[in-house]
Design a protein around this motif. Structure first.
Motif, PDB file in Angstrom:
ATOM      1  N   LYS A 105      25.742  23.551 -39.092  1.00 30.47           N
ATOM      2  CA  LYS A 105      26.266  22.278 -38.604  1.00 30.47           C
ATOM      3  C   LYS A 105      26.818  21.500 -39.797  1.00 30.47           C
ATOM      4  O   LYS A 105      26.281  21.585 -40.899  1.00 30.47           O
ATOM      5  N   VAL A 111      35.749  22.337 -37.773  1.00 31.52           N
ATOM      6  CA  VAL A 111      34.682  22.349 -36.761  1.00 31.52           C
ATOM      7  C   VAL A 111      34.222  20.913 -36.511  1.00 31.52           C
ATOM      8  O   VAL A 111      33.919  20.186 -37.463  1.00 31.52           O
ATOM      9  N   ASP A 114      29.793  17.339 -34.502  1.00 31.45           N
ATOM     10  CA  ASP A 114      28.628  17.454 -33.623  1.00 31.45           C
ATOM     11  C   ASP A 114      28.419  18.872 -33.095  1.00 31.45           C
ATOM     12  O   ASP A 114      27.583  19.090 -32.223  1.00 31.45           O
ATOM     13  N   LYS A 115      29.156  19.831 -33.633  1.00 26.43           N
ATOM     14  CA  LYS A 115      29.066  21.210 -33.139  1.00 26.43           C
ATOM     15  C   LYS A 115      28.459  22.138 -34.196  1.00 26.43           C
ATOM     16  O   LYS A 115      28.532  21.906 -35.400  1.00 26.43           O
ATOM     17  N   TRP A 116      27.875  23.213 -33.683  1.00 28.84           N
ATOM     18  CA  TRP A 116      27.313  24.265 -34.517  1.00 28.84           C
ATOM     19  C   TRP A 116      28.267  25.464 -34.533  1.00 28.84           C
ATOM     20  O   TRP A 116      29.005  25.687 -33.586  1.00 28.84           O
ATOM     21  N   GLU A 252      26.171  24.938 -25.192  1.00 30.70           N
ATOM     22  CA  GLU A 252      27.289  23.989 -25.117  1.00 30.70           C
ATOM     23  C   GLU A 252      27.539  23.276 -26.453  1.00 30.70           C
ATOM     24  O   GLU A 252      28.576  22.627 -26.628  1.00 30.70           O
ATOM     25  N   ASP A 253      26.604  23.378 -27.379  1.00 29.18           N
ATOM     26  CA  ASP A 253      26.768  22.734 -28.682  1.00 29.18           C
ATOM     27  C   ASP A 253      27.321  23.680 -29.744  1.00 29.18           C
ATOM     28  O   ASP A 253      27.465  23.283 -30.908  1.00 29.18           O
ATOM     29  N   ILE A 254      27.635  24.894 -29.350  1.00 32.21           N
ATOM     30  CA  ILE A 254      28.156  25.883 -30.297  1.00 32.21           C
ATOM     31  C   ILE A 254      29.675  25.928 -30.207  1.00 32.21           C
ATOM     32  O   ILE A 254      30.250  26.093 -29.123  1.00 32.21           O
ATOM     33  N   TYR A 255      30.330  25.750 -31.310  1.00 31.84           N
ATOM     34  CA  TYR A 255      31.797  25.728 -31.393  1.00 31.84           C
ATOM     35  C   TYR A 255      32.355  27.145 -31.273  1.00 31.84           C
ATOM     36  O   TYR A 255      31.903  28.067 -31.953  1.00 31.84           O
TER      37      TYR A 255
END
Length: 264
Positions: A105, A111, A114-116, A252-255
Motif C-alpha cells: 500500500k 496506484v 487507498d488501494k493495495w 475490492e481494495d486490491i488495485y
C-alpha cells in the motif's frame, strides 16, 4: 553459597566453550538448521534495511514490523530515503507478507493511495528478495539452508545479547531444495534471475540458535543495466514470541489496473 556460584560459573563457561567448539567444528550444519529454530520461536519483531548504490548515490530503505514464522506472514512499514533537497519523497509503504504473495500500500506508480497491490513473489525474477525493498524475514533465514561454506568468526553482542558471529556463502538453488513450499518457488526464481545464485552473508545467532541479525549481499541485474548491482539486505530479529495479527486486504481494495513503469 559461594561454592555454588563458583560451580555455576564453571559449568556455564564449560557449556559456552562446548558450544564454541561445535560452532567452529560444524558451522554449515548449524546454519542450515537455523530456520527451524525460528519456527520453534514462533514469531518476532523485525527491523530491516536494504541498501544499494544507484546513479552514484547510496540509497537505503528501512523497515519495521512483526513476523509469524510458522504462518510465514507478517507486516512491515518501509520508510524510503528523502529527496536530495532533504524533503520526504514518498509516504511510508505498508507491506503484508504472505506465503507466495506480497501486498503493498502506498506503492505509488499510478496506484491510488487507498488501494493495495498484490504481487506473486514467484513471478519476480528475484523472488522478492529485493523488489519489495525488504527481504521476507523467513525467506532470508531459509537462504541459510543452502549454506555452502561457513566459518565461526567469534563471539560478540547485539543490543546487549550475546551472539555467535558466522560468515559464509549460500547457494539459492541448494536452499530451494529444502525450503518450505512457499519459499522454494521464490528461491528458485532468484537463483535464475540474479547475476549469481551465490549469496555471501554474515549471521549472528544467540545462545538458543535464533537469528538475531543476518546481512546478505545479492547480485541484482536492474532493468536495462547489463552489469550487476550489489544489494545489501539486513534483518534484525528480537522480541521472540510476540503476538502477530495479519489481516489481508479485501478483494475490492486490491488495485487491478496498470502500474506505471519507471523510466531510466
Amino acid at each position: 553459597m559461594a561454592g555454588l556460584l563458583v560451580g555455576l560459573s564453571v559449568t556455564g563457561c564449560a557449556d559456552g566453550a562446548a558450544e564454541d567448539a561445535r560452532a567452529v567444528a560444524d558451522p554449515v550444519q548449524i546454519l542450515r538448521q537455523a530456520p527451524d529454530v525460528l519456527l520453534e520461536a514462533g514469531s518476532a519483531q523485525a527491523r530491516t534495511s536494504m541498501e544499494m548504490a544507484t546513479g552514484g548515490t547510496r540509497v537505503k530503505i528501512r523497515g519495521t514490523g512483526v513476523y509469524d514464522f510458522r504462518g510465514q506472514r507478517g507486516h512491515l512499514t518501509l520508510v524510503l530515503p528523502q529527496q536530495p533537497t532533504g524533503t520526504a519523497g514518498h509516504l511510508p509503504i505498508t507491506e503484508i507478507l504472505t506465503p507466495g504473495a506480497l501486498f503493498m500500500k502506498n506503492r505509488g506508480a499510478g496506484v491510488p493511495a487507498d488501494k493495495w497491490v498484490r504481487i506473486d513473489t514467484a513471478s519476480l525474477v528475484d523472488g522478492n528478495l529485493v523488489t519489495g525493498g525488504a527481504t521476507d524475514p523467513y525467506a532470508a533465514a531459509e537462504i541459510l539452508r543452502g549454506t555452502r561454506t561457513a566459518t565461526f568468526v567469534g563471539r560478540t553482542e547485539i543490543s546487549g545479547v550475546a551472539v555467535r558471529h558466522y560468515r559464509g556463502t549460500a547457494d539459492l538453488a541448494l536452499a530451494a531444495r529444502s525450503a518450505s513450499a512457499a519459499d522454494a518457488a521464490a528461491l528458485r526464481a532468484a537463483a535464475k534471475g540474479f547475476a549469481t545464485a551465490l549469496v555471501p552473508f554474515d549471521v549472528y545467532l544467540d545462545d538458543q540458535g535464533r537469528i538475531r541479525k543476518i546481512r546478505q549481499r545479492f547480485a541484482f541485474v536492474n532493468g536495462r543495466r547489463n552489469r550487476a548491482v550489489a544489494v545489501h539486505s539486513t534483518t534484525h530479529l528480537h522480541a521472540f514470541g510476540v503476538p502477530v495479527t495479519v489481516t489481508l486486504p479485501r478483494a475490492e481494495d486490491i488495485y487491478t489496473g496498470r502500474i506505471a513503469e519507471k523510466q531510466g
